[in-house]
Scaffold this active site. Structure first.
Site, short mmCIF file in Angstrom:
data_model
loop_
_atom_site.label_atom_id
_atom_site.label_comp_id
_atom_site.label_asym_id
_atom_site.label_seq_id
_atom_site.Cartn_x
_atom_site.Cartn_y
_atom_site.Cartn_z
N SER A 119 49.66 39.37 31.46
CA SER A 119 49.86 39.59 32.89
C SER A 119 49.12 38.57 33.73
O SER A 119 49.27 38.55 34.96
CB SER A 119 49.38 41.00 33.28
N HIS A 140 56.51 38.77 30.63
CA HIS A 140 55.64 39.81 31.16
C HIS A 140 56.44 41.05 31.57
O HIS A 140 57.11 41.07 32.60
CB HIS A 140 54.84 39.28 32.36
N GLU A 152 58.88 39.24 34.17
CA GLU A 152 58.58 37.90 34.63
C GLU A 152 58.67 36.95 33.43
O GLU A 152 58.01 37.18 32.42
CB GLU A 152 57.17 37.82 35.22
N ASN A 190 51.31 40.37 39.96
CA ASN A 190 49.88 40.67 39.96
C ASN A 190 49.11 39.82 40.96
O ASN A 190 48.04 40.23 41.42
CB ASN A 190 49.31 40.48 38.56
#
Length: 282
Positions: A119, A140, A152, A190
């Site tokens: 992440s 991800h 992702e 994130n």
């Protein structure tokens, strides 16, 4: 490349979730973990999740049986030699990931793609661990994997076009929506989400409002399905702290400094749902 067999290293919450969606898509899965107890828990988690979907009428019993039949659990890394792609889904620690990748480099097929479910760790840095970094990519997934639509796909400096395009195709085969992301700390989600959670923790430690009021404010005022502090408990406070530290190191900006309250809770072992105590008790 056509994917038929998927290897997943790490039978924790994320690895088990990835195994479940791969099995549901009809792909053969090798779920690998060096810890036999973790492997057993991972298989139990998958079975419980699938049974829950059946009980809710979201999955037919025969579909559940077919999905579970696709998944083979093995503590032996040599079982990954048949895989077209191997997805590393270990804890968010660069040294652990690098060690796993070095071990994978010795056992996976030379034409197999190697992906990481990180992440926040640099894809370029992890790719350098492999003898052929062109076949490495970031993939991800989001927690809980069966319910979250996004993946992702992160290209490192060395990632080939063929590796990237094939990985996007795999995500779509799993029924996910893929977005292309540059290799920057935190990627997209994130980079935005975790600093927001960190700011909510700052608000709590400054006494701006209680945890319940902060979460209610974001649910009702920003239409978020879950408040940031409850979400932190779901993610794991140790993971939130690790991501904040990585982002701060990457950008060198004090606005990304982790909240003191976050560090204290991690030091106390109050990590959220997985320890049954975080900003809330479980």
């Amino acid at each position: 490349m056509q994917f038929e067999t998927i290897g997943i290293v790490g039978a924790g919450q994320m690895g088990a979730g990835i195994a479940q969606v791969c099995g549901a898509a009809g792909l053969s899965v090798v779920l690998n973990d060096v810890d036999p107890h973790a492997l057993e828990r991972g298989v139990e988690r998958i079975s419980a999740n699938v049974e829950r979907l059946v009980s809710k009428g979201k999955l037919a019993p025969n579909q559940a049986e077919d999905a579970l039949a696709c998944i083979e659990a093995s503590p032996d890394a040599s079982a990954l030699t048949t895989c077209d792609i191997v997805i590393e889904a270990a804890t968010e620690n660069i040294r652990i990931k690098q060690q796993i990748l070095r071990e994978l480099d010795a056992v996976v097929r030379p034409d197999a793609i190697v992906a990481t479910n990180t992440s926040s760790v640099s894809i370029t840095q992890l790719a350098a661990t492999l003898s052929d970094p062109s076949r490495f990519v970031g993939m991800h997934f989001f927690n809980p994997v069966p319910a979250m639509a996004l993946v992702e796909i992160i290209r490192g400096m060395q990632t080939s076009d063929a590796t990237f395009d094939t990985t996007v195709a795999l995500a779509e085969r799993l029924g996910k929506s893929a977005i292309q992301v540059k290799n920057v700390s935190g990627f997209v989600v994130n980079r935005i989400l975790v600093p927001m959670i960190n700011e909510a923790i700052f608000a709590l430690q400054e006494g701006v409002a209680s945890a319940e009021e902060i979460d209610a404010g974001m649910r009702l005022g920003a239409n978020h399905p879950m408040g940031p502090l409850a979400l932190a408990d779901l993610i794991g406070l140790d993971t939130v702290l690790s991501i904040m530290e990585m982002i701060q190191r990457a950008f060198g900006d004090t606005k990304y400094r982790p909240a003191t309250r976050l560090r204290e809770m991690v030091d106390a072992g109050h990590l959220g749902r997985k320890t049954k105590r975080g900003f809330y008790s479980y």
